[in-house]
Write a protein that holds these residues in place. Sequence first.
Motif, PDB file in Angstrom:
ATOM      1  N   TYR A 103      -3.614  -0.066  -3.992  1.00 31.80           N
ATOM      2  CA  TYR A 103      -2.056   0.388  -4.061  1.00 31.80           C
ATOM      3  C   TYR A 103      -1.563   0.896  -5.302  1.00 31.80           C
ATOM      4  O   TYR A 103      -0.929   1.751  -5.446  1.00 31.80           O
ATOM      5  CB  TYR A 103      -1.221  -0.910  -3.634  1.00 31.80           C
ATOM      6  CG  TYR A 103      -1.570  -1.809  -2.527  1.00 31.80           C
ATOM      7  CD1 TYR A 103      -1.759  -1.389  -1.176  1.00 31.80           C
ATOM      8  CD2 TYR A 103      -1.448  -3.198  -2.594  1.00 31.80           C
ATOM      9  CE1 TYR A 103      -2.538  -1.814  -0.329  1.00 31.80           C
ATOM     10  CE2 TYR A 103      -2.017  -4.029  -1.626  1.00 31.80           C
ATOM     11  CZ  TYR A 103      -2.407  -3.200  -0.194  1.00 31.80           C
ATOM     12  OH  TYR A 103      -2.741  -4.228   0.772  1.00 31.80           O
ATOM     13  N   ILE A 114      -2.376   4.023   3.460  1.00 34.77           N
ATOM     14  CA  ILE A 114      -1.986   3.403   2.008  1.00 34.77           C
ATOM     15  C   ILE A 114      -1.466   4.874   1.311  1.00 34.77           C
ATOM     16  O   ILE A 114      -0.388   4.735   0.749  1.00 34.77           O
ATOM     17  CB  ILE A 114      -2.849   2.725   1.330  1.00 34.77           C
ATOM     18  CG1 ILE A 114      -3.187   1.364   2.113  1.00 34.77           C
ATOM     19  CG2 ILE A 114      -2.529   2.586  -0.127  1.00 34.77           C
ATOM     20  CD1 ILE A 114      -4.217   0.658   1.297  1.00 34.77           C
ATOM     21  N   ALA A 152     -11.177   4.058  10.955  1.00 31.32           N
ATOM     22  CA  ALA A 152      -9.865   4.016  11.594  1.00 31.32           C
ATOM     23  C   ALA A 152      -8.867   3.302  11.138  1.00 31.32           C
ATOM     24  O   ALA A 152      -9.087   2.201  10.655  1.00 31.32           O
ATOM     25  CB  ALA A 152     -10.294   3.706  13.303  1.00 31.32           C
ATOM     26  N   CYS A 206       0.317  -7.566   1.007  1.00 32.80           N
ATOM     27  CA  CYS A 206      -1.000  -7.535   1.639  1.00 32.80           C
ATOM     28  C   CYS A 206      -1.001  -8.995   2.285  1.00 32.80           C
ATOM     29  O   CYS A 206      -0.937  -9.657   1.680  1.00 32.80           O
ATOM     30  CB  CYS A 206      -1.984  -7.400   0.710  1.00 32.80           C
ATOM     31  SG  CYS A 206      -3.683  -7.194   1.130  1.00 32.80           S
ATOM     32  N   THR A 259     -11.407  -0.632  10.798  1.00 41.66           N
ATOM     33  CA  THR A 259     -12.703  -0.663  10.208  1.00 41.66           C
ATOM     34  C   THR A 259     -13.273  -2.047  10.096  1.00 41.66           C
ATOM     35  O   THR A 259     -14.595  -2.280  10.142  1.00 41.66           O
ATOM     36  CB  THR A 259     -12.994   0.179   9.060  1.00 41.66           C
ATOM     37  OG1 THR A 259     -12.219  -0.608   8.186  1.00 41.66           O
ATOM     38  CG2 THR A 259     -12.087   1.613   9.174  1.00 41.66           C
ATOM     39  N   ASN A 313     -16.010  -7.429   3.159  1.00 42.88           N
ATOM     40  CA  ASN A 313     -15.301  -8.395   4.294  1.00 42.88           C
ATOM     41  C   ASN A 313     -15.177  -7.547   5.605  1.00 42.88           C
ATOM     42  O   ASN A 313     -14.178  -7.233   6.015  1.00 42.88           O
ATOM     43  CB  ASN A 313     -14.038  -8.894   3.800  1.00 42.88           C
ATOM     44  CG  ASN A 313     -13.154  -7.729   2.858  1.00 42.88           C
ATOM     45  OD1 ASN A 313     -13.371  -6.538   3.148  1.00 42.88           O
ATOM     46  ND2 ASN A 313     -12.179  -8.077   2.046  1.00 42.88           N
TER      47      ASN A 313
END
Length: 360
Positions: free
Chosen positions: A110, A88, A223, A150, A213, A31
């Motif tokens: 996660y 994360i 990044a 999220c 990113t 994505n």
Amino acid sequence: MVLPAHGGQPDRIITSLGVEAKGHVYDFSANINPVGPPAWLSEELPRLMNEAEHYPDPQYTAAYDALSEREMVAQKQLLLTNGGAEAIFLTAQLFQGKKALIIDPTFSEYERACRAFGIDVTHLRLDQDFQFPFEEMAQALSDVDVVFLCRPNNPTGTLLSITDVEYLLKIGMATGTAVVVDEAFVHFLLMEDSSVKRLLDFYSNLIILRSLTKIYAIPGLRAGYVIASENLIAKLQEKQPPWSVNGITAALLPALLSDKAYVIETKRWLGGEQKKLAKELSALGFFHTLSCTNFYLLKDEERPEDTDELFRFLVANNIIPRHTDNFTGLDGRFLRFAVRTMQENDYLLHVLKKWREKAC
Ligand SMILES: Cc1ncc(COP(=O)(O)O)c(C=O)c1O
């Protein structure tokens, strides 16, 4: 058949399925913004060779100045990271040996980060309509030290409202629970003021994770950043390895963050394609999530048991979707697609039509 745990690996999918894909392969599995990277980047990168020849500025002064200006947040409330992934893992490390809550299906890292730091994870599930189970979550918060959210959620593309996050933050303040909100895809949202950032002044238990990113299509450069209270940022900073962000990315950040035209162009593309896809997929009889971002889940409502066959059919037609085998709660029953360019989305619709006709 072993499929890769993340998107963006079309060759591995093709090899795993043993399908012969000829010609151009359309990768819908990652994505990443199909508009980018920004055109000026290819000219700029060779000029940054000198950044590879010495250590980055340990203070990342120019990058922090730009980030603080763009986010309108004090520098002490920001931590630049090597992608959202480092954000994360650093955050999980704060809760080493403690307890976490994860609401499935969501981004698998996660769970992996929690396991890496000996965190005991409690799982809850989104309901059938991918809505959050608020009552159960409110109860569960009193037993955990941190909850990972999220927003927009990967893989559903759906958005938890700011009001709902505030409800959880309030409970978390009372129970001593931190609320981590991963906004890796927030830059794609079409509405203004889309972040939970404005709650930072009121809730010291809020930790926001970001990725750059996805939006700038630079997953190879890496990044990301964290936005949180000064106190939490100081703790995270202590855990971050030195020079974690490479000098080339750091040097590029000011220009990336000030390229407003690029973000406008991205939203123009996404708005148009989202609308078209929603209409056409429904007309073809496919269920799809009401995504507010650059990916969505899909299932053939007329042949819900045939997702594996649909996956193979798409790959044989040079389309690589993201399988959902490793998203707890989806277990392969859906496929995830990135919203790609107009031509690519049209090709996907064409192939899905062929699939539908084949079944008739
Ligand atoms: C929700 C979410 N957060 C974070 C990341 C990691 O992003 P990055 O590439 O910046 O490490 C991803 C990557 O897929 C993601 O989907």
